[in-house]
Scaffold this active site. Structure first.
Site, short mmCIF file in Angstrom:
data_model
loop_
_atom_site.label_atom_id
_atom_site.label_comp_id
_atom_site.label_asym_id
_atom_site.label_seq_id
_atom_site.Cartn_x
_atom_site.Cartn_y
_atom_site.Cartn_z
N LYS A 1 77.69 9.66 103.85
CA LYS A 1 76.90 9.17 102.61
C LYS A 1 77.89 8.63 101.50
O LYS A 1 79.10 8.83 101.34
CB LYS A 1 76.50 10.58 101.84
N SER B 1 68.59 13.69 98.05
CA SER B 1 69.17 12.43 97.73
C SER B 1 70.01 11.85 99.09
O SER B 1 70.43 10.64 99.06
CB SER B 1 70.39 12.74 96.74
N SER C 1 69.28 18.48 99.29
CA SER C 1 69.71 16.83 99.61
C SER C 1 70.04 16.65 100.87
O SER C 1 69.90 15.12 101.26
CB SER C 1 70.50 16.33 98.63
#
Lengths: 473, 97
Positions: free
Chosen positions: A78, A153, A177
């Site tokens: 990420k 997310s 997330s």
């Protein structure tokens, strides 16, 4: 036989050791899939070129009989986790030119384990969102149905693994997330106990809530990745030693607590049906299903949307375009700050910074922040009490499957989708989402997940119940 | 009820600007979020729990140099938007006039 990029970590590690596969072949398969499919999915913000030195080193370690199962495994990371020398933008204009000056502790650990990095994945800006629609660089699409969001997310990490553009991935979880995108893309996602994994080198969102964790194709893979990244770290004073909390027994027969009072409304009928059907199968396999009461859960989301923005406004105050990041030149130094932040931050980020500023302001801090903090303590106590009589607490990870782009344009409706996942961040307890089947929307089968919470540092219980789910599913 | 003026004031405090064209939507969205989190005001917590502090513990470490001086200087300086040598250049904030 599945294609190389479709392998799990376990399968790939086995084939690498059996000389049926080389690190180079595995990397090439993942890189090729990533380059071919990324224009459609937008899972990666950047796909890295092959690191020849790392690939050769990994192959040599495997040839020499190295035990690290992550050696030579291509992973997606990420974009809020720092890899030295690579851009780390957190999907924000504010940091689009920011090059990481050091490795996050999790990256150091993965490098030591011999893992390879395919690229940095898309996300909601600074991890604020549940759909990846708030990325400054365009939304990520769900590989199961490209008209739908992958969740967020960590939506880029989820799409990368679900679309077989990487073998597994790291995400971060502040309110769900990791677990929510895992559920919406058919993956296993783990949010570890607060402090189990170092946050050093993670771009901070809500510092009392954030944890880095794995997104993987199986419970065993999530377990492997978690074991590789966990551990206390001198660089993160909130990281915890191995046995800070009392050890919990991993029972063969689990007592599964279900807060049915939370599931009476707001959950899609077929999601609830899939949940109930899976619980029946677990019961048939010998586990016990018990009702639990967690009354303050009803207020958890409200408490979360006070505490999280408060921490956001504090953490993001450091981003002013002076030492690094997006820099605008105004007439005065104050204009420099305001112009840099206004242009650098997207709408959702500015909204949460304002909300945080509000709840922390004099006159409101007692009514909002302190009350939310007290509710958080009560919630944690309720969970502690429940865990005196059950091993895990279960509910669906999300009330609905993946939604379409723009469907939740009103911010509050987006926030309400986090209702089940946020409690684990507020209590600091570990939680996992595991695929529990699919539901149909507009002729497409969409994955949904079952969510288990365990007491602090009882991740092993989550892996055990996860393995049971994979067996009976 | 949040007003346009309040949102503008908050933005100034937070060092961001809400554009004139966004102000109405920001204000109404802010209202619905505040109405939702406002349920906390009515939440009646069990006796003795109101002021409860979260579980805290001290984390101590030995004093010492975390890394050799200058180890990161070059990389950090490379991110500056303007500099003189290894120093960061900023606008003058104190006037001599």
């Amino acid at each position: 036989m599945s294609k190389l990029n479709e392998l799990t970590i376990e399968e790939a590690a086995k084939q690498l050791r059996a000389r049926e596969l080389t690190v180079r072949e595995l990397w090439d398969a993942c890189e090729a899939a990533a380059r071919a499919k990324n224009p459609e999915l937008n899972a990666y913000l950047e796909i890295f070129d092959a690191d020849e030195v790392a690939i050769t080193a990994a192959q040599e370690r495997i040839d020499a009989g190295d035990a690290s199962l992550l050696c030579g495994i291509p992973l997606a990371i990420k974009d809020n986790i720092l890899i030295e020398g690579k851009l780390a933008s957190a999907a924000s204009v504010m940091l689009k030119n920011y090059t990481a000056t050091y490795d996050a502790t999790v990256i150091t650990k993965l490098k030591e384990a011999g893992a390879l990095f395919v690229g940095r994945t898309n996300m909601d800006e600074f991890a604020m969102g549940s759909s990846t629609e708030h990325s400054a660089f365009g939304p990520t699409k769900n590989p199961h149905d490209t008209s739908r969001v992958p969740g967020g997310s960590s939506g880029g990490s989820a799409a990368a693994v679900a679309g077989n553009l990487a073998i597994a991935a790291l995400g971060s979880d502040t309110g769900g997330s990791i677990r929510q995108p895992a559920a919406l893309t058919g993956l296993v996602g783990l949010k570890p106990t607060y402090g189990a994994v170092s946050r050093s080198g993670l771009i901070a969102l809500g510092s009392s809530l954030d944890q880095i964790g794995p997104l993987a194709k199986s419970v065993a893979d999530a377990h492997l990745l978690y074991t590789a990244i966990k551990g206390s770290d001198a660089r993160d004073a909130t990281s915890i030693p191995d046995s800070l909390y009392p050890a919990k027994e991993v029972r063969k027969v689990m007592r599964i607590g279900v807060p049915r009072h939370l599931l009476t409304e707001g959950v899609d009928k077929d999601v609830n049906a899939a949940f109930t059907a899976l619980l029946e199968k677990l019961s048939d396999a010998g586990h016990t299903i018990v009702d639990v009461e967690l009354p303050t859960s009803a207020h958890a989301l409200a408490a979360y949307y006070v505490i999280m923005p408060a921490e956001v406004s504090t953490n993001l105050a450091r981003l002013d375009g002076i030492r690094y990041g997006h820099a605008m030149q105004g007439a005065t130094l104050l204009d420099d700050y305001i112009d840099s932040r206004t242009e650098g931050f997207g709408k959702e980020t500015r909204r949460r910074v304002l909300l945080g500023t509000f709840v922390l302001s004099s006159g409101y801090i007692d009514a909002y922040y302190k009350k939310a903090d007290a509710a958080r303590s009560v919630l944690r106590a309720e969970y502690d009490t429940a865990f005196e009589s059950v091993d895990v607490i279960a509910f669906p990870t999300t009330p609905s499957p993946a939604f379409t782009f723009g469907e939740k344009s009103d911010p509050l409706s987006m926030y309400l989708g986090d209702i089940f996942t946020i409690t684990a961040n507020l209590t600091g307890m570990p939680a996992i989402s595991i695929p529990m089947g699919t539901v149909e929307r507009e002729g497409k089968q969409l994955p949904v997940g079952i969510h288990f919470t365990a007491p602090h540092q009882a991740e092993e219980i989550l892996f055990a119940i996860g393995a049971s789910v994979e067996k009976v599913r | 009820m949040a007003t346009r003026e309040e949102v503008t004031k908050l933005a100034a405090l937070a060092r961001v600007r809400v554009k004139e064209t966004e102000l109405d939507t920001f204000t109404s969205e802010f209202d619905s979020i505040l109405a939702y989190i406002g349920q906390l005001e009515k939440l009646d917590l069990p006796q003795g729990r109101r002021g409860e502090k979260p579980a805290l513990r001290n984390v101590m470490r030995e004093d010492g140099e975390p890394h050799a001086a200058g180890a990161y200087t070059k990389k950090l300086v490379a991110q500056f938007r303007a500099r003189e040598g290894d120093a960061l250049s900023v606008k003058q904030i104190i006037s001599h006039e």
